[in-house]
Design an enzyme around this catalytic site. Structure first.
Site, mmCIF file in Angstrom:
data_model
loop_
_atom_site.group_PDB
_atom_site.id
_atom_site.type_symbol
_atom_site.label_atom_id
_atom_site.label_comp_id
_atom_site.label_asym_id
_atom_site.label_seq_id
_atom_site.Cartn_x
_atom_site.Cartn_y
_atom_site.Cartn_z
ATOM 1 N N ALA A 33 0.842 -1.204 0.000
ATOM 2 C CA ALA A 33 0.000 0.000 0.000
ATOM 3 C C ALA A 33 0.873 1.248 0.000
ATOM 4 O O ALA A 33 2.092 1.161 -0.156
ATOM 5 C CB ALA A 33 -0.918 -0.014 1.213
ATOM 6 N N ASN A 34 0.282 2.426 0.149
ATOM 7 C CA ASN A 34 1.046 3.677 0.258
ATOM 8 C C ASN A 34 0.400 4.565 1.320
ATOM 9 O O ASN A 34 -0.628 4.201 1.887
ATOM 10 C CB ASN A 34 1.131 4.370 -1.109
ATOM 11 C CG ASN A 34 -0.236 4.729 -1.643
ATOM 12 O OD1 ASN A 34 -0.964 5.509 -1.041
ATOM 13 N ND2 ASN A 34 -0.626 4.125 -2.768
ATOM 14 N N HIS A 35 0.989 5.719 1.552
ATOM 15 C CA HIS A 35 0.571 6.568 2.680
ATOM 16 C C HIS A 35 -0.618 7.490 2.385
ATOM 17 O O HIS A 35 -0.903 8.374 3.179
ATOM 18 C CB HIS A 35 1.736 7.444 3.134
ATOM 19 C CG HIS A 35 2.829 6.676 3.806
ATOM 20 N ND1 HIS A 35 2.625 5.972 4.957
ATOM 21 C CD2 HIS A 35 4.116 6.481 3.469
ATOM 22 C CE1 HIS A 35 3.758 5.392 5.318
ATOM 23 N NE2 HIS A 35 4.679 5.683 4.422
ATOM 24 N N SER A 36 -1.292 7.329 1.262
ATOM 25 C CA SER A 36 -2.422 8.224 0.982
ATOM 26 C C SER A 36 -3.501 8.081 2.054
ATOM 27 O O SER A 36 -3.888 6.975 2.421
ATOM 28 C CB SER A 36 -3.018 7.881 -0.379
ATOM 29 O OG SER A 36 -4.244 8.550 -0.551
ATOM 30 N N ALA A 99 -4.297 7.615 -4.984
ATOM 31 C CA ALA A 99 -2.884 7.231 -5.111
ATOM 32 C C ALA A 99 -2.871 5.749 -5.490
ATOM 33 O O ALA A 99 -2.712 4.870 -4.636
ATOM 34 C CB ALA A 99 -2.152 7.479 -3.802
#
Ligand code: CTP
Ligand code: CA
Length: 227
Positions: A33-36, A99
């Site tokens: 995943a990512n930090h969005s 994102a």
């Protein structure tokens, strides 16, 4: 703000907004995943709805409540996000604030990967995810009249945003610096640059809600010019 149906500037306008990260599964219990946080996309969905638009919010996993009056479709992966967006077209406006993970794990393990020995480490192979913004921008007869993307950059923000605008075929790019020191990812403020074919305009640092309201206002002005 309160608008009666006859004065709401986006009354009758269908808007599609993507927001949040995507989760790309590795196995039944793990993902990439990512930090969005989804905050900017949710704020845009809310701002468009307040101006009278009929808003569908296609959202990856976030901790945010669905804005009042907005229809949310919850998805996990980029492939699910694309499918949900395609179902939500046609629309008059699309704002892609998600994102989206650029890559997914090409073969999701059907059972949990086990750490069988200290020496054998798992190898992940990746596949390229579809570009949802580019796909909406090139959707022929179904293409929304106004397609807006974001550009998350950590360097050469304006230059990268301009090439993204051309590459994706969208009408506007909202570029922002997501370097860790800016606190944009997860934070409440955003410093953006609005880029179109003719040039770019930098907006002072403001809350994500204020960016959303300013963008919604710009959308109203643009649609007025088109009528
Ligand atoms: N986007 C998308 N689908 C993807 C990747 C990106 O819809 N698979 C959209 C994002 O929602 C955003 C815009 O494209 O509106 C730009 O995303 P960004 O990650 O900045 O651009 P990329 O083209 O993926 O390039 P890179 O990550 O290499 O900078
Ligand atoms: Ca990307």
């Amino acid at each position: 703000d309160y608008f009666t149906p006859s004065t709401a500037p986006l009354q009758g306008i269908q808007a599609l907004v993507t927001a949040g990260p995507t989760h790309e599964a590795i196995d039944p219990v793990r993902y990439i995943a990512n930090h969005s946080s989804g905050k900017q996309g949710y704020a845009i969905a809310a701002a468009l709805q307040k101006l009278g638009a009929n808003v569908t919010l296609v959202s990856g996993p976030t901790n945010l409540p669905c804005p009042a009056g907005v229809t949310r479709i919850a998805v996990q992966s980029a492939l699910e996000m694309l499918a949900a967006c395609e179902k939500s077209l046609p629309a008059d406006i699309a704002v892609c604030a998600a994102a989206v993970a650029d890559w997914r794990v090409d073969k999701i393990a059907s059972t949990k990967l086990k750490k069988t020995s200290a020496t054998s480490l798992p190898k992940l192979n990746f596949a390229l995810n579809p570009d949802i913004l580019a796909s909406i921008s090139r959707d022929g007869p179904n293409r929304p009249g106004l397609v807006i993307g974001f550009a998350a950059e950590t360097e050469a923000v304006e230059e990268n945003a301009k090439s993204k605008l051309a590459r994706k075929g969208c009408d506007w790019i909202i570029a922002n610096d997501v370097s860790p020191q800016t606190g944009t990812f997860g934070g409440d403020n955003n410093t953006v640059l609005l880029v179109d074919q003719t040039g770019s305009e930098s907006w002072e640092t403001m809350t994500k809600n204020a960016v959303a309201e300013k963008l919604a206002q710009r959308i109203v002005e643009k649609l007025k010019l088109n009528t």
